[in-house]
Write a protein that holds these residues in place. Structure first.
Motif, PDB file in Angstrom:
ATOM      1  N   TYR A 143       0.863  -1.173   0.000  1.00  0.00           N
ATOM      2  CA  TYR A 143       0.000   0.000   0.000  1.00  0.00           C
ATOM      3  C   TYR A 143       0.904   1.230   0.000  1.00  0.00           C
ATOM      4  O   TYR A 143       2.078   1.165   0.401  1.00  0.00           O
ATOM      5  CB  TYR A 143      -0.973   0.011   1.183  1.00  0.00           C
ATOM      6  N   ASP A 144       0.396   2.367  -0.461  1.00  0.00           N
ATOM      7  CA  ASP A 144       1.240   3.536  -0.614  1.00  0.00           C
ATOM      8  C   ASP A 144       1.606   4.127   0.742  1.00  0.00           C
ATOM      9  O   ASP A 144       0.768   4.219   1.649  1.00  0.00           O
ATOM     10  CB  ASP A 144       0.563   4.579  -1.494  1.00  0.00           C
ATOM     11  N   ILE A 145       2.839   4.552   0.868  1.00  0.00           N
ATOM     12  CA  ILE A 145       3.401   4.948   2.146  1.00  0.00           C
ATOM     13  C   ILE A 145       2.675   6.125   2.776  1.00  0.00           C
ATOM     14  O   ILE A 145       2.604   6.259   3.990  1.00  0.00           O
ATOM     15  CB  ILE A 145       4.912   5.244   1.985  1.00  0.00           C
ATOM     16  N   ASP A 146       2.073   7.002   1.937  1.00  0.00           N
ATOM     17  CA  ASP A 146       1.370   8.171   2.475  1.00  0.00           C
ATOM     18  C   ASP A 146      -0.120   7.928   2.658  1.00  0.00           C
ATOM     19  O   ASP A 146      -0.850   8.835   3.076  1.00  0.00           O
ATOM     20  CB  ASP A 146       1.591   9.385   1.575  1.00  0.00           C
ATOM     21  N   LEU A 147      -0.591   6.717   2.351  1.00  0.00           N
ATOM     22  CA  LEU A 147      -2.000   6.340   2.483  1.00  0.00           C
ATOM     23  C   LEU A 147      -2.921   7.285   1.706  1.00  0.00           C
ATOM     24  O   LEU A 147      -4.034   7.594   2.135  1.00  0.00           O
ATOM     25  CB  LEU A 147      -2.428   6.254   3.954  1.00  0.00           C
ATOM     26  N   ALA A 148      -2.469   7.731   0.550  1.00  0.00           N
ATOM     27  CA  ALA A 148      -3.250   8.668  -0.260  1.00  0.00           C
ATOM     28  C   ALA A 148      -4.403   7.969  -0.961  1.00  0.00           C
ATOM     29  O   ALA A 148      -4.400   6.751  -1.148  1.00  0.00           O
ATOM     30  CB  ALA A 148      -2.349   9.326  -1.301  1.00  0.00           C
ATOM     31  N   ASN A 149      -5.415   8.756  -1.361  1.00  0.00           N
ATOM     32  CA  ASN A 149      -6.397   8.321  -2.353  1.00  0.00           C
ATOM     33  C   ASN A 149      -5.743   8.484  -3.722  1.00  0.00           C
ATOM     34  O   ASN A 149      -5.078   9.487  -3.979  1.00  0.00           O
ATOM     35  CB  ASN A 149      -7.652   9.185  -2.274  1.00  0.00           C
ATOM     36  N   ILE A 150      -5.952   7.515  -4.601  1.00  0.00           N
ATOM     37  CA  ILE A 150      -5.210   7.501  -5.861  1.00  0.00           C
ATOM     38  C   ILE A 150      -6.151   7.338  -7.054  1.00  0.00           C
ATOM     39  O   ILE A 150      -7.028   6.475  -7.050  1.00  0.00           O
ATOM     40  CB  ILE A 150      -4.181   6.352  -5.880  1.00  0.00           C
ATOM     41  N   LEU A 151      -5.931   8.174  -8.078  1.00  0.00           N
ATOM     42  CA  LEU A 151      -6.517   7.956  -9.395  1.00  0.00           C
ATOM     43  C   LEU A 151      -5.405   7.421 -10.283  1.00  0.00           C
ATOM     44  O   LEU A 151      -4.365   8.064 -10.465  1.00  0.00           O
ATOM     45  CB  LEU A 151      -7.077   9.252  -9.973  1.00  0.00           C
ATOM     46  N   HIS A 152      -5.611   6.224 -10.836  1.00  0.00           N
ATOM     47  CA  HIS A 152      -4.581   5.509 -11.590  1.00  0.00           C
ATOM     48  C   HIS A 152      -5.068   5.346 -13.038  1.00  0.00           C
ATOM     49  O   HIS A 152      -6.074   4.677 -13.280  1.00  0.00           O
ATOM     50  CB  HIS A 152      -4.345   4.145 -10.937  1.00  0.00           C
ATOM     51  N   PHE A 153      -4.365   5.964 -13.988  1.00  0.00           N
ATOM     52  CA  PHE A 153      -4.790   6.010 -15.388  1.00  0.00           C
ATOM     53  C   PHE A 153      -3.917   5.074 -16.218  1.00  0.00           C
ATOM     54  O   PHE A 153      -2.693   5.211 -16.237  1.00  0.00           O
ATOM     55  CB  PHE A 153      -4.656   7.442 -15.929  1.00  0.00           C
ATOM     56  N   LYS A 170      -4.665  -8.090   8.215  1.00  0.00           N
ATOM     57  CA  LYS A 170      -4.343  -9.185   9.151  1.00  0.00           C
ATOM     58  C   LYS A 170      -4.128 -10.521   8.461  1.00  0.00           C
ATOM     59  O   LYS A 170      -3.567 -11.447   9.061  1.00  0.00           O
ATOM     60  CB  LYS A 170      -5.454  -9.316  10.191  1.00  0.00           C
ATOM     61  N   TYR A 171      -4.532 -10.642   7.188  1.00  0.00           N
ATOM     62  CA  TYR A 171      -4.382 -11.900   6.453  1.00  0.00           C
ATOM     63  C   TYR A 171      -3.224 -11.865   5.436  1.00  0.00           C
ATOM     64  O   TYR A 171      -2.964 -12.876   4.782  1.00  0.00           O
ATOM     65  CB  TYR A 171      -5.659 -12.226   5.680  1.00  0.00           C
ATOM     66  N   LEU A 172      -2.565 -10.723   5.260  1.00  0.00           N
ATOM     67  CA  LEU A 172      -1.692 -10.520   4.100  1.00  0.00           C
ATOM     68  C   LEU A 172      -0.203 -10.640   4.396  1.00  0.00           C
ATOM     69  O   LEU A 172       0.617 -10.332   3.541  1.00  0.00           O
ATOM     70  CB  LEU A 172      -1.980  -9.146   3.470  1.00  0.00           C
ATOM     71  N   TYR A 173       0.163 -11.101   5.576  1.00  0.00           N
ATOM     72  CA  TYR A 173       1.561 -11.300   5.926  1.00  0.00           C
ATOM     73  C   TYR A 173       2.375 -10.016   5.737  1.00  0.00           C
ATOM     74  O   TYR A 173       3.422 -10.002   5.086  1.00  0.00           O
ATOM     75  CB  TYR A 173       2.155 -12.471   5.129  1.00  0.00           C
ATOM     76  N   LYS A 174       1.849  -8.948   6.343  1.00  0.00           N
ATOM     77  CA  LYS A 174       2.498  -7.642   6.265  1.00  0.00           C
ATOM     78  C   LYS A 174       3.856  -7.675   6.952  1.00  0.00           C
ATOM     79  O   LYS A 174       4.012  -8.206   8.050  1.00  0.00           O
ATOM     80  CB  LYS A 174       1.627  -6.570   6.927  1.00  0.00           C
ATOM     81  N   ILE A 175       4.855  -7.085   6.295  1.00  0.00           N
ATOM     82  CA  ILE A 175       6.191  -6.987   6.861  1.00  0.00           C
ATOM     83  C   ILE A 175       6.213  -5.859   7.890  1.00  0.00           C
ATOM     84  O   ILE A 175       5.756  -4.745   7.598  1.00  0.00           O
ATOM     85  CB  ILE A 175       7.228  -6.706   5.752  1.00  0.00           C
ATOM     86  N   PRO A 176       6.733  -6.098   9.098  1.00  0.00           N
ATOM     87  CA  PRO A 176       6.809  -5.024  10.101  1.00  0.00           C
ATOM     88  C   PRO A 176       7.677  -3.871   9.622  1.00  0.00           C
ATOM     89  O   PRO A 176       8.638  -4.066   8.868  1.00  0.00           O
ATOM     90  CB  PRO A 176       7.458  -5.717  11.308  1.00  0.00           C
ATOM     91  N   HIS A 177       7.328  -2.661  10.033  1.00  0.00           N
ATOM     92  CA  HIS A 177       8.095  -1.452   9.716  1.00  0.00           C
ATOM     93  C   HIS A 177       8.226  -1.253   8.206  1.00  0.00           C
ATOM     94  O   HIS A 177       9.262  -0.802   7.704  1.00  0.00           O
ATOM     95  CB  HIS A 177       9.492  -1.499  10.347  1.00  0.00           C
ATOM     96  N   ALA A 178       7.180  -1.624   7.478  1.00  0.00           N
ATOM     97  CA  ALA A 178       7.190  -1.509   6.018  1.00  0.00           C
ATOM     98  C   ALA A 178       5.747  -1.454   5.522  1.00  0.00           C
ATOM     99  O   ALA A 178       4.803  -1.614   6.311  1.00  0.00           O
ATOM    100  CB  ALA A 178       7.929  -2.692   5.388  1.00  0.00           C
ATOM    101  N   VAL A 179       5.587  -1.248   4.232  1.00  0.00           N
ATOM    102  CA  VAL A 179       4.244  -1.159   3.645  1.00  0.00           C
ATOM    103  C   VAL A 179       4.040  -2.237   2.583  1.00  0.00           C
ATOM    104  O   VAL A 179       3.279  -2.064   1.632  1.00  0.00           O
ATOM    105  CB  VAL A 179       4.001   0.246   3.045  1.00  0.00           C
ATOM    106  N   ILE A 180       4.722  -3.372   2.744  1.00  0.00           N
ATOM    107  CA  ILE A 180       4.643  -4.456   1.778  1.00  0.00           C
ATOM    108  C   ILE A 180       4.219  -5.753   2.452  1.00  0.00           C
ATOM    109  O   ILE A 180       4.383  -5.929   3.663  1.00  0.00           O
ATOM    110  CB  ILE A 180       5.990  -4.682   1.052  1.00  0.00           C
ATOM    111  N   ALA A 181       3.677  -6.665   1.647  1.00  0.00           N
ATOM    112  CA  ALA A 181       3.428  -8.031   2.091  1.00  0.00           C
ATOM    113  C   ALA A 181       4.684  -8.860   1.845  1.00  0.00           C
ATOM    114  O   ALA A 181       5.606  -8.438   1.140  1.00  0.00           O
ATOM    115  CB  ALA A 181       2.246  -8.625   1.335  1.00  0.00           C
ATOM    116  N   HIS A 182       4.730 -10.053   2.440  1.00  0.00           N
ATOM    117  CA  HIS A 182       5.883 -10.939   2.249  1.00  0.00           C
ATOM    118  C   HIS A 182       6.082 -11.185   0.757  1.00  0.00           C
ATOM    119  O   HIS A 182       5.161 -11.587   0.040  1.00  0.00           O
ATOM    120  CB  HIS A 182       5.647 -12.257   2.981  1.00  0.00           C
ATOM    121  N   GLN A 183       7.306 -10.930   0.276  1.00  0.00           N
ATOM    122  CA  GLN A 183       7.542 -10.944  -1.165  1.00  0.00           C
ATOM    123  C   GLN A 183       7.605 -12.331  -1.788  1.00  0.00           C
ATOM    124  O   GLN A 183       7.627 -12.461  -3.013  1.00  0.00           O
ATOM    125  CB  GLN A 183       8.817 -10.165  -1.494  1.00  0.00           C
TER     126      GLN A 183
END
Length: 291
Positions: A143-153, A170-183
């Motif tokens: 997810y985007d680091i600034d938690l913005a609303n996004i229009l994607h063209f 809670k289901y996505l295996y979020k990496i601590p101190h980051a904004v990504i799921a387990h790669q």
């Protein structure tokens, strides 16, 4: 088995009032098929045009290697001239992508081809980013680091999109101190034996074509796969939720610098620790033991 995904709603056109009341206020995604048909970019923007306008620019490239202690988050892996990169995209599948790039700043002529759509969002006009990818290349779930609303063209080709609302974190295996799921997770063909919590996540999907606009509400997880070579542009709007605004500010001005500092000091062990923690926390939270 596949992920539990429903199709993102689609509309051909939409008014400000409809967008705000039906999608923005309740924070629901939508694809707007004809929002930008009046832009010059709708008719002009393809890979050949980008090569003509910006072929001499040296652009940063990312591939699909896992994040490691060698590279900071969002640090490119290589670079090449845009003309070479377009030729590569058109010649064969490639994992090389352009990510969060200010091409419009470096090639001002492109700025004449679009304007922020009047859809009711207070858009940050100075921050349009471009993204490019080759056939089969993937953007990791994040997810985007600034938690913005996004229009994607979307331009020049098709892209598969998978979204999850923040409630599914809670289901996505979020990496601590980051904004990504387990790669290591393949969200296109997930292994539920290895990642059992994923089976409970409820999300959305769609395939974007040229000229279509995706609205992604603030804090939404997203993973994208380029079906064909193509590119897209995103314009952002600050979070409407004060909690998300504060979290975004923390992410931008503190979390990422602390994470980079610890990574520099501890090295690859920090990456491995966070990956292990993501698995342990997610499985424990959802009643699974081990992987």
């Amino acid at each position: 088995m596949k992920l539990n995904l429903e199709q993102i709603p689609r509309v051909r056109t939409i008014t400000k009032e409809e967008f705000i009341n039906t999608y923005y206020k309740p924070q629901k995604p939508v694809v707007i098929e004809r929002l930008i048909e009046d832009w010059p970019a709708y008719a002009k923007w393809n890979l050949d045009y980008i090569k003509e306008i910006a072929g001499d620019k040296t652009v940063p490239l990312f591939d699909d290697r896992p994040i490691s202690s060698k590279y900071k988050f969002n640090e490119p892996h290589t670079s090449m001239k845009m003309s070479e990169y377009v030729d590569l995209l058109k010649s064969k599948p490639t994992n090389y992508r352009i990510f969060l790039y200010h091409l419009l700043r470096e090639s001002p002529k492109l700025q004449q081809d679009y304007w922020p759509p009047e859809i009711g969002l207070k858009l940050i006009k100075a921050m349009p980013y471009l993204f490019f990818g080759g056939e089969g290349s993937k953007v990791f779930m994040h997810y985007d680091i600034d938690l913005a609303n996004i229009l994607h063209f979307q331009f020049n080709g098709e892209k598969q999109v998978i979204l999850f609302p923040p409630s599914e974190t809670k289901y996505l295996y979020k990496i601590p101190h980051a904004v990504i799921a387990h790669q290591e997770i393949d969200f296109v063909n997930p292994d539920f034996e290895k990642w059992p919590a994923l089976e409970y996540a409820k999300g959305f999907t769609t395939t974007l074509g040229h000229g279509e606009t995706l609205y992604m509400p603030e804090g939404y997880w997203h993973q994208m796969t380029y079906i064909t070579p193509g590119f897209s542009m995103s314009i952002r709007s600050v979070p409407k939720n004060i909690g998300n605004f504060m979290q975004g500010a923390y992410n931008l001005f503190l979390m990422r610098y602390l994470d980079n500092f610890v990574r520099k000091v501890v090295g690859q062990k920090w990456i491995e620790y966070k990956n292990e923690k993501a698995i342990a926390r997610t499985n424990k939270r959802n009643g699974f033991s081990g992987v």
